[in-house]
Each structure stands twice: as structure tokens, then as C-alpha cells.
Enzyme design. Structure first.
Site, PDB file in Angstrom:
ATOM      1  N   ASP A  78       0.817  -1.219   0.000  1.00  0.00           N
ATOM      2  CA  ASP A  78       0.000   0.000   0.000  1.00  0.00           C
ATOM      3  C   ASP A  78       0.845   1.260   0.000  1.00  0.00           C
ATOM      4  O   ASP A  78       2.035   1.240   0.323  1.00  0.00           O
ATOM      5  CB  ASP A  78      -0.934   0.017   1.219  1.00  0.00           C
TER       6      ASP A  78
ATOM      7  N   GLU B  49       0.222  -1.296   5.491  1.00  0.00           N
ATOM      8  CA  GLU B  49       1.252  -0.844   6.435  1.00  0.00           C
ATOM      9  C   GLU B  49       1.008   0.588   6.875  1.00  0.00           C
ATOM     10  O   GLU B  49       1.172   0.931   8.038  1.00  0.00           O
ATOM     11  CB  GLU B  49       2.645  -0.938   5.789  1.00  0.00           C
TER      12      GLU B  49
ATOM     13  N   ASP C  21      12.149  -0.531   3.690  1.00  0.00           N
ATOM     14  CA  ASP C  21      11.122   0.502   3.795  1.00  0.00           C
ATOM     15  C   ASP C  21      11.669   1.797   4.395  1.00  0.00           C
ATOM     16  O   ASP C  21      10.923   2.620   4.902  1.00  0.00           O
ATOM     17  CB  ASP C  21       9.949  -0.054   4.644  1.00  0.00           C
TER      18      ASP C  21
HETATM   19 ZN    ZN Z   1       6.707   2.614   3.983  1.00  0.00          ZN
END
Ligand code: ZN
Length: 411
Positions: free
Chosen positions: A81, A176, A199
Site C-alpha cells: 500500500d 502498512e 522501507d
Molecule cells: Zn513505507
């Protein structure tokens, strides 16, 4: 590698995968399933094994070990996402090859310019290939850069069997950005001893400390009476909410803190005379500090209850996630390995606490310690988001190097 990573990345960002806090489905939006299906096809196409997507949209796959050594199963994760802060629909990625270091006009009609004056780090990307937005959407490098890096690293390892590695699991997870990513993550089915989320932001970022986090929602009940006859009768709920806020330390707010400092953040405040509602988030790296902050909120509530009546001040406080350091420090070698991988690739590791949470904050507490590694982007969650293709390649190389090092250092 550079072309492959650009190709995959550009394909991923064109699928709208924004999550939606208001939705109660899993995943919260259909676009995430759409991209999940694309990832399943790609994983199969490059030759990954056990490729699955469960009913909740979690995509998992295995790269089997190619060594006779016994090596721990490690995982690499990215989230499907994109952030809710700005639209992720109709993303139109703009490629700037051999970037000249000058301001980039993202959108001429709207006058949206990505400039080194506003974003000084931009000039450090001179000579690289940058991918930006067209100024009307976010880019989604958070976390589609991580997704592309994992996919390309797995493909590379499959094409280069001379690089020995243990069993590797990869996962692409939904939701997330709204903190629900780990809720349905089946740690047992994934079966990795530990994992890395791809990330983080700029080159070199390596993180294994996050906030401890709680949310507090306080409802204030007043008593609305005509103002002309209100004397000794009216109780203004708005003013009790303001009174509540006045008891919190004025300097412990996001806009006045950084590094390891915690805060109370008033996210929203809605009300009228009869009823007011405040929503706060509470953040602290330190365990005791976190407890103390929550206690303070409870005590202010009690004091106001004593003054206005127990039933007129209602506090709902829930923990959201905890500092993953507590779970990662006992297996610090996984951070050291990522550090070493970066050093081997001439990348200067930049270890810093995350002033937020990652999927790793919750996954570490579900039994899978999960530090976070850079994915190469800047200015996440907004229209000025951009990513360096060169740094995406470096993140890909970090994944490969971590896999190689674990095999090399195994018995
Ligand atoms: Zn992220």
C-alpha cells in the site's frame, strides 16, 4: 539491473494501492489485491517457489537454499500500500536521466517545482537518474522501491547460482501505512527466523529502534444552556478539552522535538458546548518514559473527573506498537550483518531511531525481529516524493550481499 528495476518500479507505481483507514476489509482497498496478483505472477515468472497470496492479500514466496551449509531462513519484506496523505491514483512517473542538480519543474501548469532551495539534499543526486511525480500525486516509492528491489534481488540470485545463500523468504504485505500490516501477517507460515523491511528512506538508512506508541481519545461532556441564562448552569465541553490540553507540556510536541525526544500530539479536536472529542497520539522511545506519559494522561483525566464528574470525562487509551529495539537487541547480529553488507558495498550506514513505526515494530513483537533498511527514496507521502534509481540498485545489492554474508558466515 538498472533497467529491470526501473521497469518493475514504474509498473508497480501505476497501480493505485492507497490503503484506507475507514475500510474494514482486508486488505482495505482492492488495488492492493490487484498489485498482489501482479507480484504473484512475477514471482512465478522469475522462478520463485511456494508462491502464495492468502485471503488477506499477503504475498509470500521462497528462494530455496543453494548451499549444503545450514543457514538461518531470512526474510525480506515490502508493503504493497501507499500513504493516505495524498492521492496515489493516476501516478505518472517522470524520469530524469543524468539529473543536472537544478530545480525540477514537476508541473508547469500548477507551478509545482522540486527545488534544491526547499530540498537541499536534492543536489546530492546530481548525475543520477531520478524518478519524480508530475506534481499531482504521491509517487509511491514508499514502498514500491522496496518491492522492486526485493524482486530484482531474487531474480539476480536465481540467475547467479554461483552466489551461495541459505533459504530466503519474501513477503509483500498490505495496509502498512494505516498500521494494520502485521495484524494478519502469519509469522509461522512465513517461517523466517528474522527479516528486514526494505522501507527506509535515503541511501544507508538502517533502523532498529522505533517509538513506543499509544493513542488516547478523550470525550468531554458538557451541558448546553442558552447563553443568556447560562450562569452557574452551562458547562462548555470545548473548554474542558482546552483545559485538558493545557495540562500537557507545551514543548513536548512533534514540531518541537527530534532525535530521541518523545511527544504528545493533538491529532484532532472536535466539539461544541455539549460534546467535545480530542484525539492524541503518544510517542516515546524509552519504555519508562512511555509509561510515564500514559500515566500523565490518566492523571489529568482523573483530575478533571474530580472537577466535572466521572461520567463527563471518558478516556480510551490503547497501545499501538512498541520499540522494536527490545526484541532486536538480543539478536543484534542481524543489524551488524546489514551494516557489514553496506560497508562491503561502500555504503556508509546511517543508524538512527525511527520517529514512527514500521511493520517491523509489530513483527518483532510477534516473534520475528525485523530491522529496516533504506529503499532509496526521499520526501515520502507527498507530491515531492522522488527516488534515485542508482540507490534502488544499491539497496538491491544490499539484499544480495546480506544473503551472501549469512551463508559465508554459517558453519
Ligand atoms: Zn513505507
Amino acid at each position: 539491473m538498472k533497467n529491470e528495476i526501473m521497469e518493475r518500479f514504474i509498473k508497480y507505481v501505476q497501480v493505485d494501492t492507497q490503503s484506507d483507514e475507514a475500510s474494514s476489509t482486508v486488505p482495505t482497498t482492492p488495488g492492493q489485491l490487484e498489485l498482489g496478483n501482479i507480484l504473484v505472477e512475477e514471482l512465478k515468472a522469475i522462478g520463485m517457489e511456494d508462491v502464495t497470496m492468502d485471503a488477506n492479500g499477503y504475498v509470500m514466496a521462497t528462494l530455496p537454499s543453494n548451499t549444503t551449509k545450514k543457514v538461518a531462513t531470512i526474510g525480506f519484506l515490502a508493503h504493497i500500500d501507499t500513504a493516505t496523505d495524498m492521492t496515489g491514483k493516476n501516478v505518472s512517473p517522470q524520469i530524469h536521466e543524468n539529473f543536472d542538480g537544478e530545480a525540477i519543474v514537476l508541473n508547469k501548469d500548477l507551478g509545482i517545482i522540486l527545488s534544491p532551495e526547499a530540498f537541499p539534499e536534492l543536489s546530492t543526486y546530481k548525475g543520477q537518474t531520478l524518478i519524480t511525480t508530475d506534481g499531482t500525486t504521491l509517487l509511491g516509492a514508499d514502498d514500491k522501491a522496496g518491492m522492486a528491489e526485493i524482486m530484482v534481488a531474487m531474480n539476480y540470485l536465481l540467475q547467479h547460482p554461483e552466489i551461495k545463500h541459505g533459504p530466503i523468504r519474501v513477503a509483500f504485505t498490505p495496509d502498512e501505512e494505516i498500521g494494520r500490516g502485521p495484524h494478519h501477517f502469519d509469522v509461522e507460515a512465513f517461517g523466517a527466523e528474522f527479516a528486514y523491511t526494505m522501507d527506509g528512506g535515503p541511501l544507508g538508512e538502517l533502523e532498529y529502534e522505533s517509538f513506543n506508541a499509544a493513542a488516547a481519545r478523550i470525550t468531554f461532556k458538557g451541558n448546553s444552556v442558552h447563553p443568556g441564562t447560562a450562569k452557574d448552569k452551562m458547562i462548555n465541553a470545548n473548554k474542558i478539552a482546552m483545559e485538558f490540553h493545557s495540562h500537557l507540556p507545551a514543548d513536548e510536541v512533534p514540531e518541537k522535538t527530534d532525535g530521541y525526544e518523545g511527544f504528545y500530539h493533538l491529532v484532532s479536536l472536535n466539539g461544541d458546548v455539549e460534546l467535545a472529542k480530542s484525539h492524541y497520539i503518544i510517542r516515546d522511545f524509552d519504555h519508562d518514559g512511555f509509561i510515564a506519559r500514559k500515566l500523565r494522561v490518566s492523571e489529568i483525566t482523573k483530575a478533571l473527573q474530580a472537577k466535572y464528574g466521572d461520567e463527563n470525562i471518558v478516556l480510551e487509551m490503547t497501545d499501538q506498537y512498541y520499540n522494536m529495539k527490545e526484541k532486536i537487541e538480543p539478536v543484534k547480529e542481524i543489524v551488524d550483518m546489514a551494516y557489514k553488507a553496506m560497508k562491503n558495498l561502500n555504503i556508509e550506514p546511517d543508524i538512527r531511531p525511527i520517529r514512527g513505526g514500521t511493520d517491523g515494530s509489530q513483527l518483532s513483537f510477534k516473534g520475528m525481529p525485523t530491522p529496516n533498511i533504506f529503499s532509496g527514496g526521499e520526501n515520502y507521502h507527498g507530491k515531492f516524493e522522488y527516488v534515485s534509481v542508482e540507490n534502488m540498485v544499491k539497496a538491491t545489492q544490499v539484499i544480495i550481499e546480506i544473503a551472501r554474508l549469512f551463508e559465508q558466515e554459517a558453519e
